[in-house]
Design a protein around this motif. Structure first.
Motif, PDB file in Angstrom:
ATOM      1  N   ASN A  59      39.066  40.119  39.307  1.00 47.15           N
ATOM      2  CA  ASN A  59      40.356  40.305  39.960  1.00 47.15           C
ATOM      3  C   ASN A  59      41.475  39.710  39.112  1.00 47.15           C
ATOM      4  O   ASN A  59      41.228  39.134  38.044  1.00 47.15           O
ATOM      5  N   LYS A  60      42.704  39.817  39.588  1.00 47.75           N
ATOM      6  CA  LYS A  60      43.861  39.369  38.806  1.00 47.75           C
ATOM      7  C   LYS A  60      43.782  37.880  38.484  1.00 47.75           C
ATOM      8  O   LYS A  60      44.041  37.466  37.345  1.00 47.75           O
ATOM      9  N   ASN A  96      44.831  43.462  33.745  1.00 46.06           N
ATOM     10  CA  ASN A  96      46.195  42.965  33.927  1.00 46.06           C
ATOM     11  C   ASN A  96      47.026  43.177  32.671  1.00 46.06           C
ATOM     12  O   ASN A  96      46.552  42.996  31.539  1.00 46.06           O
ATOM     13  N   GLU A 110      43.028  48.955  35.062  1.00 43.89           N
ATOM     14  CA  GLU A 110      42.075  47.977  35.570  1.00 43.89           C
ATOM     15  C   GLU A 110      42.215  46.583  34.967  1.00 43.89           C
ATOM     16  O   GLU A 110      41.602  45.642  35.455  1.00 43.89           O
ATOM     17  N   ARG A 117      36.019  44.465  36.649  1.00 45.45           N
ATOM     18  CA  ARG A 117      35.568  43.996  37.963  1.00 45.45           C
ATOM     19  C   ARG A 117      36.124  42.614  38.307  1.00 45.45           C
ATOM     20  O   ARG A 117      36.002  42.174  39.452  1.00 45.45           O
ATOM     21  N   GLN A 156      41.169  35.959  38.246  1.00 43.73           N
ATOM     22  CA  GLN A 156      40.116  35.694  37.271  1.00 43.73           C
ATOM     23  C   GLN A 156      40.538  36.125  35.872  1.00 43.73           C
ATOM     24  O   GLN A 156      40.285  35.417  34.892  1.00 43.73           O
ATOM     25  N   GLN A 157      41.193  37.280  35.768  1.00 43.15           N
ATOM     26  CA  GLN A 157      41.667  37.720  34.455  1.00 43.15           C
ATOM     27  C   GLN A 157      42.745  36.785  33.923  1.00 43.15           C
ATOM     28  O   GLN A 157      42.774  36.457  32.730  1.00 43.15           O
TER      29      GLN A 157
END
Length: 483
Positions: A142-143, A173, A171, A140, A145-146
Motif C-alpha cells: 500500500n501507499k 506511488n 500501482e 501489492r 508501505q511504499q
C-alpha cells in the motif's frame, strides 16, 4: 513468486529440438539441484551472459547492460509478465556489485520486513558493502508501505529494485516512481524458448520434443520461461521411458488447454480478432461462432470476458451505455458460476454487443485527448477552477470567480471556460448519429451554441456572486478556514 530469465547453451541440441540461435557457454551446474527443485529454478542464469531474452535492455549499449558494466547500480522498477526474468536480473545485479541481496515479497511482507531490511543495510554499510533490496510484486504494497522506502532510497542506504506485473503508473506511488527507472521486460520470443527447450533437454536429460509438440508447448507457455520449462519437466515425468515427446503425449499430459488451440500463437490472436470484428460488424451469429471456437479450444473465459468489456467501450460506447454494464454483469456472473454454466452469460453479452448501435466516438476522443496532452505538456489549472479549502488558498485567489452551474439558468454556466488559460479549446468528442448519441449530439450542439452566444467576460461579471458558498469543486466547503 520467483521469476526466471533462463539460460541458453552453445552445445548442439538433440535433433528433435533444433535451436534457432547460438547461445553463450554455461558452466556445469553443481549437484546442488536437489530432487524436487523445479527445472526452471535449476536452470536460472548465474551470469549475465547466460541470460536469454530482453536484449532491448541487456544488449551492448542498452540500459541494463550499461548499468552492470558501469559499477553504479540504480534504483529501478522491473515491469513485465511472469517468467521473464525480473528476480533473476535483481539477483545478478547483486552478484555483479558484490552487494547484500535482501528479497521481500509484497504478498507476505509488511512494514516489519522493511524495517529489518533497513537495519541489515545499515549493518552492511558499516562494513563497506552495498545492499540491494528487491521487492517482488511491489504493486501489492500500500501507499504507506511504499513510502517507507523513500528516505532510504534518497539517502542511498540501499538500491531499490521492485518487480511488478502491473502497470507501475497506476500501482506504484509517484514519489517512489520518480526515484526509480522503469524497465519494461518483454515475454520471451519463440526463438528464446526454442533455445531454452534445447538447453533443458541437454542438461536435464529430458526426452526431446518432436517439432509439432515443441511448437504447441511454446504456444502454451505464452512467453513464460518458468511455465515452459516446468511443464516440459512434468510431461517427461509423466511419460517414463518415452524416447521422444510427441503432440498426442503432450496433450494427454497437459490436458485440454492445448486442444486445437495455439494459445499465444498466431491462431490465438487471429481468433480473438475475428470475434471482436464480428461484434463490431453487428453479426451475432459470427460472433457466437468465434466465441465458441475460443471456449472449445481451452481459452481462459476470463480473458474473453476482458475483451468483451473492451468491445463495449471501444465499439459501442455512448451509443448504448448499457452495453458496458451488460459486459460487466456477464463477467461477474461468470466469476460466480465458472465453466460451463457461466459461459452462457458471455454468449448473451456477445449477442447484445453485436446487436447494439455502434459508436467509437468516445474511443477516438480519448485517443485524441491523450495525443494532445502528450504533445502539449503540463499547463497550470486556472485559479477559478482550483479547490480552496483554506483561507490562505482563498486569499491567493483559488476558486475566485467560479460559477456554480446549478445556480444558473438550465444548470449551464454559459460562456464559462474549463481549459487552461491561453489554450485554444480543442474538440475531441464528436458523437455519431446512432443510438443514444443522437440525443447526446443534439445536447452538445445546444451547449456549444449557448457558449458561443455568451459574452466572453460573463464569468468575470457574474463570478463574485456565483462563487460564494461553494468550494472549487462546486459543493459546500467541508473544511473550516484555517488561521
Amino acid at each position: 513468486m520467483q521469476e526466471s530469465l533462463l539460460p541458453d547453451d552453445d552445445l548442439p541440441p538433440p535433433a528433435a529440438v533444433p535451436s534457432r540461435r547460438a547461445a553463450p557457454a554455461r558452466k556445469a551446474q553443481p549437484a546442488q539441484a536437489a530432487a524436487g527443485t523445479p527445472l526452471a529454478e535449476r536452470l536460472r542464469p548465474r551470469t549475465l551472459d547466460e541470460v536469454i531474452g530482453q536484449q532491448h535492455l541487456l544488449g551492448a549499449g542498452k540500459p541494463l547492460r550499461v548499468a552492470f558494466e558501469s559499477g553504479q547500480p540504480h534504483s529501478m522498477i522491473l515491469w513485465g509478465p511472469p517468467g521473464v526474468g525480473k528476480t533473476t536480473l535483481a539477483r545478478l545485479m547483486a552478484e555483479a556489485f558484490d552487494a547484500q541481496f535482501i528479497a521481500i515479497s509484497a504478498v507476505l511482507g509488511g512494514i516489519k520486513d522493511i524495517r529489518d531490511s533497513v537495519e541489515q543495510a545499515q549493518a552492511a554499510r558499516g562494513m563497506g558493502r552495498r545492499t540491494i533490496v528487491f521487492v517482488d510484486e511491489v504493486h501489492r504494497f500500500n501507499k504507506a508501505q511504499q513510502d517507507a522506502f523513500l528516505p532510504h532510497v534518497e539517502s542511498g542506504l540501499f538500491t531499490f529494485i521492485g518487480a511488478t506485473t502491473e502497470n507501475p503508473s497506476f500501482e506504484v506511488n509517484s514519489a517512489l516512481l520518480s526515484r526509480a527507472t522503469v524497465h519494461v521486460l518483454q515475454p520471451l520470443t519463440a526463438d528464446d524458448m526454442h533455445a531454452l527447450l534445447a538447453r533443458a533437454a541437454q542438461e536435464a536429460g529430458l526426452p526431446p520434443l518432436t517439432e509439432p509438440a515443441r511448437d504447441r508447448l511454446i504456444g502454451y507457455a505464452d512467453g513464460d520461461a518458468r511455465r515452459l520449462l516446468n511443464t516440459y519437466e512434468n510431461v517427461a515425468r509423466m511419460s517414463p521411458g518415452a524416447a521422444t515427446i510427441d503432440e498426442p503425449l503432450l496433450e494427454r499430459a497437459v490436458g485440454e488447454q492445448l486442444r486445437r488451440y495455439d494459445k499465444g500463437g498466431e491462431q490465438f490472436y487471429d481468433t480473438i480478432s475475428a470475434l471482436h470484428k464480428s461484434v463490431r460488424g453487428s453479426d451475432p451469429d459470427a460472433a457466437l461462432y468465434w466465441l465458441v471456437r475460443m471456449l472449445d479450444g481451452g481459452v481462459d473465459a476470463r480473458y474473453i470476458a476482458r475483451r468483451v468489456i473492451r468491445m463495449a467501450s471501444e465499439d459501442i460506447g455512448l451509443a448504448d451505455p448499457r452495453a458496458l454494464r451488460f459486459a460487466l454483469d456477464a463477467t461477474e456472473t461468470y466469476e460466480r458460476l465458472g465453466s460451463p454454466e457461466g459461459e452462457l452469460t458471455l454468449a448473451q453479452a456477445v449477442i447484445y454487443l453485436a446487436m447494439a448501435p455502434k459508436s467509437n466516438a468516445a474511443y477516438v476522443a480519448y485517443k485524441a485527448a491523450r495525443a494532445f496532452v502528450q504533445k502539449d505538456g503540463t499547463r497550470p489549472v486556472p485559479l477559478h477552477l482550483r479547490n480552496a479549502p483554506t483561507k490562505l488558498m482563498k486569499n491567493l485567489g483559488y476558486g475566485q470567480g467560479y460559477r456554480y452551474a446549478h445556480d444558473e439558468a438550465g444548470g449551464v454556466a454559459a460562456g464559462e471556460t474549463y481549459f487552461p488559460e491561453g489554450l485554444e479549446p480543442p474538440t475531441f468528442y464528436e458523437p455519431v448519429n446512432r443510438g443514444l448519441e443522437i440525443r447526446i449530439g443534439e445536447r452538445l450542439r445546444e451547449l456549444r451554441r449557448l457558449n458561443a452566444a455568451a459574452a466572453p467576460d460573463e464569468r468575470l461579471d457574474q463570478g463574485d456572486t456565483a462563487a460564494g458558498g461553494h468550494d472549487g469543486d462546486g459543493g459546500t466547503d467541508p473544511t473550516p478556514d484555517q488561521p
